[in-house]
Design a protein around this motif. Structure first.
Motif, PDB file in Angstrom:
ATOM      1  N   GLU A   1       0.825  -1.207   0.000  1.00 44.16           N
ATOM      2  CA  GLU A   1       0.000   0.000   0.000  1.00 44.16           C
ATOM      3  C   GLU A   1       0.860   1.258   0.000  1.00 44.16           C
ATOM      4  O   GLU A   1       0.440   2.312  -0.451  1.00 44.16           O
ATOM      5  CB  GLU A   1      -0.919  -0.001   1.231  1.00 44.16           C
ATOM      6  CG  GLU A   1      -1.960  -1.122   1.221  1.00 44.16           C
ATOM      7  CD  GLU A   1      -2.825  -1.100   2.469  1.00 44.16           C
ATOM      8  OE1 GLU A   1      -2.585  -0.242   3.333  1.00 44.16           O
ATOM      9  OE2 GLU A   1      -3.744  -1.926   2.568  1.00 44.16           O
ATOM     10  N   ASP A   2       2.075   1.146   0.531  1.00 44.65           N
ATOM     11  CA  ASP A   2       2.982   2.299   0.570  1.00 44.65           C
ATOM     12  C   ASP A   2       3.741   2.465  -0.739  1.00 44.65           C
ATOM     13  O   ASP A   2       4.487   3.438  -0.895  1.00 44.65           O
ATOM     14  CB  ASP A   2       4.006   2.129   1.700  1.00 44.65           C
ATOM     15  CG  ASP A   2       3.343   2.050   3.069  1.00 44.65           C
ATOM     16  OD1 ASP A   2       2.361   2.782   3.274  1.00 44.65           O
ATOM     17  OD2 ASP A   2       3.798   1.259   3.916  1.00 44.65           O
ATOM     18  N   ALA A   3       3.600   1.504  -1.650  1.00 39.65           N
ATOM     19  CA  ALA A   3       4.428   1.475  -2.855  1.00 39.65           C
ATOM     20  C   ALA A   3       4.340   2.775  -3.644  1.00 39.65           C
ATOM     21  O   ALA A   3       3.281   3.379  -3.788  1.00 39.65           O
ATOM     22  CB  ALA A   3       4.028   0.299  -3.742  1.00 39.65           C
TER      23      ALA A   3
ATOM     24  N   ILE B   1      16.530   1.696   2.644  1.00 33.90           N
ATOM     25  CA  ILE B   1      15.663   2.085   1.524  1.00 33.90           C
ATOM     26  C   ILE B   1      14.198   2.007   1.930  1.00 33.90           C
ATOM     27  O   ILE B   1      13.759   1.041   2.553  1.00 33.90           O
ATOM     28  CB  ILE B   1      15.902   1.184   0.300  1.00 33.90           C
ATOM     29  CG1 ILE B   1      17.403   1.112  -0.029  1.00 33.90           C
ATOM     30  CG2 ILE B   1      15.120   1.677  -0.911  1.00 33.90           C
ATOM     31  CD1 ILE B   1      17.745   0.156  -1.147  1.00 33.90           C
ATOM     32  N   SER B   2      13.436   3.023   1.555  1.00 31.23           N
ATOM     33  CA  SER B   2      11.987   3.036   1.772  1.00 31.23           C
ATOM     34  C   SER B   2      11.337   3.728   0.581  1.00 31.23           C
ATOM     35  O   SER B   2      12.019   4.317  -0.258  1.00 31.23           O
ATOM     36  CB  SER B   2      11.636   3.763   3.077  1.00 31.23           C
ATOM     37  OG  SER B   2      12.136   5.090   3.054  1.00 31.23           O
ATOM     38  N   PHE B   3      10.003   3.630   0.503  1.00 34.00           N
ATOM     39  CA  PHE B   3       9.296   4.347  -0.554  1.00 34.00           C
ATOM     40  C   PHE B   3       9.221   5.830  -0.199  1.00 34.00           C
ATOM     41  O   PHE B   3       9.049   6.193   0.971  1.00 34.00           O
ATOM     42  CB  PHE B   3       7.877   3.799  -0.728  1.00 34.00           C
ATOM     43  CG  PHE B   3       7.828   2.415  -1.323  1.00 34.00           C
ATOM     44  CD1 PHE B   3       8.267   2.184  -2.609  1.00 34.00           C
ATOM     45  CD2 PHE B   3       7.341   1.347  -0.586  1.00 34.00           C
ATOM     46  CE1 PHE B   3       8.230   0.908  -3.162  1.00 34.00           C
ATOM     47  CE2 PHE B   3       7.297   0.077  -1.119  1.00 34.00           C
ATOM     48  CZ  PHE B   3       7.747  -0.146  -2.409  1.00 34.00           C
ATOM     49  N   ALA B   4       9.346   6.684  -1.205  1.00 30.98           N
ATOM     50  CA  ALA B   4       9.202   8.117  -0.981  1.00 30.98           C
ATOM     51  C   ALA B   4       7.741   8.437  -0.638  1.00 30.98           C
ATOM     52  O   ALA B   4       6.830   7.671  -0.953  1.00 30.98           O
ATOM     53  CB  ALA B   4       9.638   8.890  -2.227  1.00 30.98           C
ATOM     54  N   ARG B   5       7.529   9.563   0.014  1.00 31.18           N
ATOM     55  CA  ARG B   5       6.183   9.927   0.434  1.00 31.18           C
ATOM     56  C   ARG B   5       5.313  10.361  -0.743  1.00 31.18           C
ATOM     57  O   ARG B   5       4.084  10.297  -0.675  1.00 31.18           O
ATOM     58  CB  ARG B   5       6.243  11.074   1.458  1.00 31.18           C
ATOM     59  CG  ARG B   5       6.894  10.668   2.788  1.00 31.18           C
ATOM     60  CD  ARG B   5       6.920  11.841   3.742  1.00 31.18           C
ATOM     61  NE  ARG B   5       7.546  11.496   5.013  1.00 31.18           N
ATOM     62  CZ  ARG B   5       7.743  12.363   5.989  1.00 31.18           C
ATOM     63  NH1 ARG B   5       7.369  13.633   5.830  1.00 31.18           N
ATOM     64  NH2 ARG B   5       8.321  11.978   7.117  1.00 31.18           N
ATOM     65  N   SER B   6       5.940  10.814  -1.803  1.00 35.45           N
ATOM     66  CA  SER B   6       5.171  11.278  -2.969  1.00 35.45           C
ATOM     67  C   SER B   6       5.950  11.014  -4.248  1.00 35.45           C
ATOM     68  O   SER B   6       7.147  10.713  -4.210  1.00 35.45           O
ATOM     69  CB  SER B   6       4.854  12.773  -2.840  1.00 35.45           C
ATOM     70  OG  SER B   6       6.051  13.518  -2.772  1.00 35.45           O
ATOM     71  N   ARG B   7       5.275  11.142  -5.361  1.00 32.97           N
ATOM     72  CA  ARG B   7       5.913  10.947  -6.659  1.00 32.97           C
ATOM     73  C   ARG B   7       6.922  12.060  -6.942  1.00 32.97           C
ATOM     74  O   ARG B   7       6.723  13.210  -6.558  1.00 32.97           O
ATOM     75  CB  ARG B   7       4.860  10.942  -7.767  1.00 32.97           C
ATOM     76  CG  ARG B   7       4.102   9.640  -7.905  1.00 32.97           C
ATOM     77  CD  ARG B   7       3.059   9.766  -8.997  1.00 32.97           C
ATOM     78  NE  ARG B   7       2.681   8.469  -9.546  1.00 32.97           N
ATOM     79  CZ  ARG B   7       1.837   8.319 -10.562  1.00 32.97           C
ATOM     80  NH1 ARG B   7       1.299   9.394 -11.132  1.00 32.97           N
ATOM     81  NH2 ARG B   7       1.540   7.117 -11.012  1.00 32.97           N
TER      82      ARG B   7
ATOM     83  N   ARG C   1       2.052  22.415  -6.387  1.00 32.75           N
ATOM     84  CA  ARG C   1       1.762  21.912  -5.044  1.00 32.75           C
ATOM     85  C   ARG C   1       3.050  21.690  -4.258  1.00 32.75           C
ATOM     86  O   ARG C   1       3.140  22.013  -3.071  1.00 32.75           O
ATOM     87  CB  ARG C   1       0.985  20.586  -5.120  1.00 32.75           C
ATOM     88  CG  ARG C   1      -0.506  20.743  -5.334  1.00 32.75           C
ATOM     89  CD  ARG C   1      -1.245  19.463  -4.918  1.00 32.75           C
ATOM     90  NE  ARG C   1      -0.692  18.279  -5.532  1.00 32.75           N
ATOM     91  CZ  ARG C   1      -1.106  17.781  -6.688  1.00 32.75           C
ATOM     92  NH1 ARG C   1      -2.076  18.394  -7.361  1.00 32.75           N
ATOM     93  NH2 ARG C   1      -0.556  16.684  -7.179  1.00 32.75           N
ATOM     94  N   ARG C   2       4.062  21.142  -4.926  1.00 34.54           N
ATOM     95  CA  ARG C   2       5.326  20.875  -4.252  1.00 34.54           C
ATOM     96  C   ARG C   2       6.013  22.174  -3.828  1.00 34.54           C
ATOM     97  O   ARG C   2       6.528  22.275  -2.706  1.00 34.54           O
ATOM     98  CB  ARG C   2       6.243  20.068  -5.173  1.00 34.54           C
ATOM     99  CG  ARG C   2       7.580  19.730  -4.557  1.00 34.54           C
ATOM    100  CD  ARG C   2       8.402  18.810  -5.436  1.00 34.54           C
ATOM    101  NE  ARG C   2       8.637  19.348  -6.757  1.00 34.54           N
ATOM    102  CZ  ARG C   2       9.516  20.334  -7.019  1.00 34.54           C
ATOM    103  NH1 ARG C   2      10.197  20.872  -6.037  1.00 34.54           N
ATOM    104  NH2 ARG C   2       9.692  20.757  -8.246  1.00 34.54           N
TER     105      ARG C   2
END
Length: 261
Positions: free
Chosen positions: A33-35, A111-117, A136-137
């Motif tokens: 789900e965090d992918a 390593i982890s998934f980033a919070r946003s694209r 937005r960024r």
């Protein structure tokens, strides 16, 4: 977790000598789900220049899918961190699982998934909304400029030093030489691990298969290396990619990199 075997291109970059300590903090558990298409990487070796880190990360992750972008900053707040963006969540997920804790320049990556694209992902997969995403960024960055805990802490430390009459000193970072595998393109190629009995004619015959060969130069005092020059960088790149690891004598692979400028 699957083991990641060092490739020829990563020789000298990865460390296989000492495993991470048993009491090292375990990497965060990531669910599907965090992918996200972008990976957030921490615990990188801060002594290595960002350009070298980016080239090394791109070389390490390209086998998992198209790498859209690699970001690593020089500033103090982002030192030791980087972002790697893929063209799909599936590629990013596999890379995260396989490369987690992989020792790059003697330090196991977290390593982890980033919070946003990332910008590169949005531009590639959702181009119609890129301008909106970028706005937005930038708005978020502006709104958190004075509330970000790390920035507040750094600002307080700087102000305290100034009040004490002491300038904030940043230690000079060592000049780390870029590995041969990641040197920028050059019309001159550097050959290593050649057979002792190699001749100029043999090398000319091999490299003339590719257009625009200009000259082959042997080193009389060191027979296992040579330089091959082409008319332009593009021609040299084609020959390098085609003949790197070629077994000239049927046994030893010749190593081909761009010559240092």
């Amino acid at each position: 977790m699957a083991e990641v075997a060092p490739t020829d291109a990563m020789e000298g970059v990865v460390s296989t000598e000492t495993p991470p300590p048993a009491d090292a903090a375990p990497p965060p558990q990531e669910s599907d789900e965090d992918a996200c298409e972008t990976l957030y990487i921490q615990n990188l070796n801060e002594k290595i220049k960002p350009d070298v880190i980016k080239a090394s990360l791109r070389g390490l992750f390209k086998s998992y899918g198209e790498v859209l972008d690699v970001v690593a900053h020089k500033n103090l707040r982002m030192r030791g961190q980087a972002f790697v963006s893929f063209d799909s969540k599936e590629s990013a997920t596999k890379a995260l699982k396989d490369v987690q804790r992989f020792p790059l320049y003697s330090k196991p990556m977290q390593i982890s998934f980033a919070r946003s694209r990332s910008d590169a992902v949005v531009k590639k997969l959702d181009g119609e909304n890129f301008d909106q995403h970028k706005k937005r960024r930038e708005d978020h960055k502006k709104n958190t400029r004075y509330t970000n805990p790390l920035k507040v802490k750094l600002k307080a430390k700087r102000m305290a030093s100034e009040m004490d009459g002491a300038a904030v000193s940043i230690p000079k970072r060592p000049n780390v030489q870029m590995p041969d595998e990641y040197l920028p393109p050059n019309k001159i190629l550097f050959l290593q691990n050649l057979p002792e009995n190699v001749t100029r004619e043999r090398l000319e015959g091999l490299f003339s298969q590719y257009p625009n060969l200009y000259e082959v130069r042997l080193i009389p005092t060191k027979r296992d290396i040579a330089f091959v020059e082409y008319i332009d960088e593009a021609s040299a790149t084609v020959a390098k990619d085609a003949l790197h690891n070629f077994k000239l004598d049927g046994e030893n692979k010749i190593k081909i990199t761009f010559a240092r400028k």
